[in-house]
Design a protein around this motif. Structure first.
Motif: not given
Length: 286
Positions: A217, A221, A241-242, A244-245, A277
């Motif tokens: 995390s 992002s 990903c933008y 939840k990572h 996402s």
């Protein structure tokens, strides 16, 4: 081919890192409750990160725990003719419930004969039902390529489809070979052939790269890692990903679903298969 017997292939990257892949036709597997399961094919992946390969060269691995296990079941299906009930039975009933969940696998897929139908587990089952069969059900949620139905027929891009499956197993569901070129066996060098999409000032580039590859995390992002093989020119991107990572694996022939936003049509922007996402340009502040 003999049933319920492992056949194992061993490989080695040019860095010396070793790995193996074990195939078993109709293995006799047991669930935690002792129930028998016999998939058509079981695939087990071993890497040097979780195995002691000393003394096992040129032989089958007889001990040790694989880093990932997968099951495949072969179906002679025509989903356009058989309809959505057959699809649900194959994907949810067999791939997911009978094998994935009961055997605690990394992933489980149906290999079928309908060359007009591919489902890599990239979006919810409910979305596929709407797109392919015009059937509406309650949103079933994202499944992160854990199960699906892939067409695989001789002569119909079988080699390309097989390569795509190998990338899914070795690079998406397993972190240990994400920076290895599976086309030529070259282990990419971090800092030269593996570089992050931005230069950090508080930590090293190698630390940022490690965070992104492992989907931490604190990678930030949208952080990407560009992987470019200097030997065969293969190229791929690992990106957080933008949402939840979750880590994405962007390939020339990718199993992720392209973004729903028209400004990203034909570009390397994908919907996260874990959380969905899918930011627009406006969401990204452009």
């Amino acid at each position: 081919m003999p049933k319920n017997q492992n056949f194992t292939l061993q490989g080695r990257l040019d860095s010396g890192d070793e790995f193996s892949i074990s195939f078993c036709y109709e293995p006799e597997l047991r669930t935690s409750n002792g129930e028998l399961r016999i998939p058509d094919i079981q695939v087990s992946v071993f890497t040097s990160q979780n195995q002691d390969f000393s003394g096992l060269r040129h032989s089958l691995y007889t001990s040790g725990k694989p880093v990932a296990q997968y099951c495949f079941n072969i179906k002679d299906s025509d989903y356009a003719e058989q309809g959505h009930h057959q699809f649900i039975n194959d994907v949810v009933g067999v791939a997911s419930n009978t094998y994935l969940n009961s055997l605690n696998l990394k992933a489980s897929f149906i290999l079928h004969t309908d060359d007009k139908f591919d489902y890599w587990g990239e979006v919810p089952v409910s979305r596929i039902l709407k797109e392919k069969f015009n059937v509406s059900i309650q949103n079933t949620g994202y499944i992160g390529h854990k199960y699906g139905a892939i067409s695989l027929l001789p002569g119909l891009n079988a080699e390309g489809k097989f390569r795509k499956i190998v990338q899914l197993l070795f690079k998406y569901h397993d972190n240990s070979l994400k920076t290895a070129c599976l086309s030529c066996g070259h282990k990419l060098k971090v800092g030269k052939e593996v570089v992050p999409s931005w230069k950090p000032t508080m930590i090293s580039e190698s630390e940022l790269t490690d965070r992104a590859i492992n989907g931490r995390s604190n990678a930030g992002s949208g952080t990407g890692v560009y992987c470019s093989c200097s030997l065969c020119a293969d190229f791929w991107v690992i990106q957080i990903c933008y949402g939840k990572h979750h880590p994405l694996l962007k390939l020339i022939d990718c199993f992720h679903r392209n973004s729903d936003h028209p400004e990203f049509y034909g570009k390397w922007m994908y919907i996260c298969p874990e959380c969905g996402s899918d930011p627009s340009l406006e969401d990204l502040g452009y």
